[in-house]
Design an enzyme around this catalytic site. Structure first.
Site, PDB file in Angstrom:
ATOM      1  N   CYS A  29      48.691  -1.342 -19.743  1.00 29.57           N
ATOM      2  CA  CYS A  29      48.934  -0.532 -18.553  1.00 29.57           C
ATOM      3  C   CYS A  29      48.245  -1.159 -17.354  1.00 29.57           C
ATOM      4  CB  CYS A  29      48.387   0.870 -18.773  1.00 29.57           C
ATOM      5  SG  CYS A  29      46.623   0.825 -19.108  1.00 29.57           S
ATOM      6  N   CYS A  32      44.521  -1.541 -17.665  1.00 32.26           N
ATOM      7  CA  CYS A  32      44.040  -2.708 -18.400  1.00 32.26           C
ATOM      8  C   CYS A  32      43.957  -3.916 -17.466  1.00 32.26           C
ATOM      9  CB  CYS A  32      44.984  -3.048 -19.555  1.00 32.26           C
ATOM     10  SG  CYS A  32      45.264  -1.691 -20.683  1.00 32.26           S
ATOM     11  N   ASP A 431      58.933 -15.337 -50.068  1.00 35.62           N
ATOM     12  CA  ASP A 431      57.595 -15.537 -50.599  1.00 35.62           C
ATOM     13  C   ASP A 431      57.104 -14.139 -50.980  1.00 35.62           C
ATOM     14  OD1 ASP A 431      54.959 -16.554 -50.980  1.00 35.62           O
ATOM     15  OD2 ASP A 431      54.446 -15.743 -49.021  1.00 35.62           O
ATOM     16  N   ASP A 607      55.122 -16.578 -45.129  1.00 34.91           N
ATOM     17  CA  ASP A 607      54.064 -16.457 -44.135  1.00 34.91           C
ATOM     18  C   ASP A 607      52.939 -17.472 -44.289  1.00 34.91           C
ATOM     19  OD1 ASP A 607      53.038 -15.347 -46.503  1.00 34.91           O
ATOM     20  OD2 ASP A 607      51.530 -14.272 -45.353  1.00 34.91           O
ATOM     21  N   ASP A 611      54.016 -21.888 -47.479  1.00 39.02           N
ATOM     22  CA  ASP A 611      55.433 -21.682 -47.186  1.00 39.02           C
ATOM     23  C   ASP A 611      55.915 -22.583 -46.052  1.00 39.02           C
ATOM     24  OD1 ASP A 611      55.701 -19.548 -49.018  1.00 39.02           O
ATOM     25  OD2 ASP A 611      54.684 -18.251 -47.587  1.00 39.02           O
TER      26      ASP A 611
END
Lengths: 712, 53
Positions: A29, A32, A431, A607, A611
């Site tokens: 926002c 921030c 995976d 991931d 892999d």
């Protein structure tokens, strides 16, 4: 308006300023932005801090007195998590997009002004006025074409030099011929000029290119923000007991590094002191933590779960297992480079047909007795009419709309070619650890705890940073448990957390040895009772639903995992999928290549580091946002969130995109089929060409907009 | 005809000024952070040295 920056003034003090960029995914926002810019901008040593909200990045200009680690700590104090980014990794892509946008602006200017003049000519300007307007058009068009056409000319030239052809070849020939013919008509008078046609063509095509580049940039920025990019390194012990931080690249075999619980090992080594359990899931896919004590080897990239250890480094940098995997990935990625994009495949058929048609009509008119001049004019008209204006937009516009829809759904697609490859997929390999499962430990059997036990467990768990405690803390918090008032909480490294609750001793301890060998577990002690809580890596919540949708899309799935047989079988039976366990990165590539040899197009979803090579070797690949940096960089697309339904959504959206792309091709070519006979017969005027070109572009864009809701 | 001699330079001048405004905006980074620009307006300006308007 928004150009001011939060800055500390250095009055007349010239210092060497460095620029650092951080990904701050947590900003949401205006508050921030203000907090970050004033908080960081106000620090001593910081000259300026500027937030880019679209990219979720913070750029800080600072001097040597404050470094990246200190800045991250300061950002942390403001309540944001930050990751350092390399200074400008996207610089090259950025420059390309800027050049295209500038060319688009120039061609837009040219198109509007030439159109202004052309409209007066079409509505009957004659004699000197007409001649003047043609000259003015030429003066605008020639520099505009020379500037805005460069991206097409250079790409066409590259293709021709390598003996290939692509969409840019007919575009370049059409534009150049049209401009040249029009120039001739302007100088020697008589015929009609097509300046507005050639500039308009460039404008529409550049719009497609700019959209394409914007899509790529946006997805890359999104993925960049997900990457941890934490410069890996380790606290190295020197002889006298002090420690200093050393980057992974500077670690040497023989160094002794101190690795705290929760940290990654930065190099391969042998444990000298201490014993712990390691999470090897990113390297081998094994989900169960492995026990490691003195003299056992630990591998770079694995996570130290339970206790601090001292490790003597045996291999660092390019000699580690991770580096081997990276090399394997580079080799595997080369095959994907051979994929030819659909627009170029279309051009391969289209360009020769168009050029033959233009040449034939020229020859035909010569045979029929027309002069050179008339025959050439008609050939030019044919080229202009067939120039793949809508064809050039057909692919990028559809892909940009689809990628936008997918991005709103949390799926970041790296480029348009990825969408095309996803559409072809007819086999999926998954995976297990971190892909089908969440890749983080979840406590099991929490329902068995009484309300009191649960709140005591939460009170103990929240005071420790041990991974098991954190998992327990998260799970109990989600169940709405509030912590009990436990007093005198203390933590003993490697033993557990303990405290006093209503006079009784309570603790979260290491369980008896037999429980520890089957996986991660902790023992909750409340007074005289004790309960063992097992932790396991659970399936993603909607994995079953995702598999059902994949089956409905006619994409049979199977599992290739590096994990142990039992762990894989458990998941495989839960989902009803065939599975291969104990797969090394090489085995995963082999599995993909075997399917490819049978003529299948394979999607790899994974991931981990192990892999990476498979992600690069598959026809298309997808990685979860929780994946390793290497996994995310190797994959074509990254999905955020826990939902595995993103996989079928992605395939479905890609297929719908390609359907629209094909429809767009039919629309674009259909219009050519109607207009070309008119052009060959010599009935096409510049006015007709301009109308036809813009309507076909608008139709193609409108059709592509139907993809806005494709990611559901 | 005389009208044209005035009108055409005006038209071209307007077009060129639009083009140069666009090129300036790009070079100035106006298109770098469209979402940020939209919400920065909501930042309350408090105190000197704070984020400007």
């Amino acid at each position: 308006m928004n150009s001011s920056i939060a800055a500390t003034d250095f009055t007349g003090d010239v210092r060497h300023l460095e620029d650092s960029r951080f990904a701050v995914p947590g900003m949401r926002c205006a508050g921030c932005i203000a907090k970050l810019e004033s908080g960081i901008g106000g620090l001593a040593g910081v000259a300026a801090a500027r937030v880019n909200f679209s990219a979720k990045q913070l750029a800080v200009s600072h001097d040597e007195s404050i470094d990246d680690r200190a800045l991250i700590a300061e950002i942390g104090k403001l309540g944001f998590e930050a990751q350092p980014l390399s200074v400008n990794p996207l610089g090259a892509d950025h420059a390309e997009r800027r050049q295209l946008t500038r060319a688009l602006g120039v061609s837009g200017f040219g198109m509007m002004n030439i159109m202004l003049l052309s409209v007066s000519i079409w509505s009957g300007a004659a004699d000197i006025t007409r001649e003047l307007f043609y000259w003015l058009s030429a003066m605008i068009a020639v520099p505009v074409v020379a500037y805005a056409g460069r991206p097409f000319f250079s790409s066409a030239w590259m293709a021709l030099r390598h003996g290939r052809t692509n969409m840019d070849v007919p575009i370049s020939i059409g534009v150049l011929l049209a401009t040249g013919m029009s120039m001739y008509e302007t100088v020697f008078g008589g015929g009609e000029a097509y300046f507005e046609g050639s500039v308009m063509l460039l404008f529409f095509l550049l719009a497609g290119r700019v959209l394409d580049a914007m899509m790529r940039d946006r997805a890359r920025a999104g993925i960049e923000a997900l990457l941890r990019q934490q410069a890996p390194g380790a606290m190295v012990l020197d002889g006298i007991g002090a420690t200093r931080w050393v980057k992974a690249a500077d670690l040497k075999p023989g160094d002794r590094m101190l690795v705290a619980a929760g940290e990654n090992f930065a190099a391969d080594g042998v444990i000298e002191d201490g014993s712990t359990s390691c999470d090897l899931s990113l390297i081998s896919g094994e989900s169960a933590p492995q026990r490691r004590t003195a003299d056992d080897t630990v591998l770079a990239g694995s996570v130290n779960l339970s206790a601090p250890v001292t490790v003597r480094i045996t291999a660092a940098g390019p000699d580690t297992i991770i580096a081997d995997i990276a090399r394997l990935m580079d080799e595997a990625g080369q095959s994907r480079g051979r994929y030819v994009r659909i627009a170029d495949r279309a051009a391969k058929l289209y360009a020769p047909a168009v050029h033959a048609l233009a040449a034939l009509s020229c020859v035909g008119w010569l045979i029929a007795g027309a002069g050179w001049h008339q025959a050439l004019t008609i050939a030019t008209a044919v080229l202009i009419i067939t120039c793949p204006c809508a064809l050039g937009l057909a692919v990028p516009v559809s892909q940009v709309v689809a990628a936008g829809a997918l991005m709103r759904r949390g799926i970041l697609v790296k480029d348009g070619s990825a969408l095309e490859r996803f559409a072809l997929v007819d086999r999926a390999l998954f995976d297990k650890t971190g892909t089908l499962t969440l890749g983080r430990m979840e406590p099991l059997g929490l329902e068995a705890l009484s309300a009191e036990q649960a709140s005591v467990a939460l009170a103990l768990a929240q005071s420790s940073r041990h991974p098991i405690s954190r998992a327990l803390h998260r799970a109990l918090k989600e169940r709405g448990v509030s912590p009990a008032p436990v007093e005198q909480i203390g933590e003993e490294q490697g033993r557990g957390v303990h405290g006093l609750y209503r006079g009784a001793r309570v603790a979260l301890e290491r369980p008896a040895q037999d429980a520890a060998t089957t996986g991660a577990a902790t023992r909750l002690v409340v007074g005289d009772t004790h309960i063992d809580i097992m932790l396991a890596d659970g399936l993603r919540p909607d994995a079953g639903q995702a598999m059902a949708r994949l089956a409905a899309l006619n994409v049979p799935a199977s599992i290739v995992s590096g994990d142990r047989e039992e762990a894989v079988t458990q998941i495989a039976t839960a989902l009803g999928l065939p599975a291969q366990a104990h797969a090394l990165p090489q085995d995963k590539i082999a599995a993909i290549q075997a399917l490819q040899a049978e003529g299948h197009k394979v999607l790899m979803v994974g991931d981990g580091l192990n892999d990476g090579p498979a992600l690069a070797a598959a026809n298309a690949s997808l990685a979860p946002g929780s994946a390793t940096d290497m996994g995310q960089q190797a994959a074509d697309a990254v999905f955020t969130g826990d939902s595995l339904v993103a996989v079928p959504v992605m395939i479905d959206a890609a297929r719908r995109t390609m359907r629209v792309v094909r429809e767009n091709f039919v629309l674009a070519i259909g219009y050519n089929v109607l207009a070309v006979p008119l052009a060959i017969l010599g009935y096409v005027t510049p006015l007709l060409a301009a109308i036809a070109m813009s309507t076909s572009s608008v139709i193609v864009i409108a059709n592509a907009l139907r993809l806005r809701s494709c990611a559901r | 005809m005389n009208g044209l001699l005035i009108l055409i330079p005006i038209a071209l001048g307007l077009g060129l000024s639009g083009l140069s405004a666009f090129l300036w905006a790009m070079g100035d980074g106006q298109f770098e952070d469209p979402d940020g620009a939209a919400i920065r307006i909501l930042i309350d300006d408090e105190g000197p040295g704070d984020v400007g308007a």
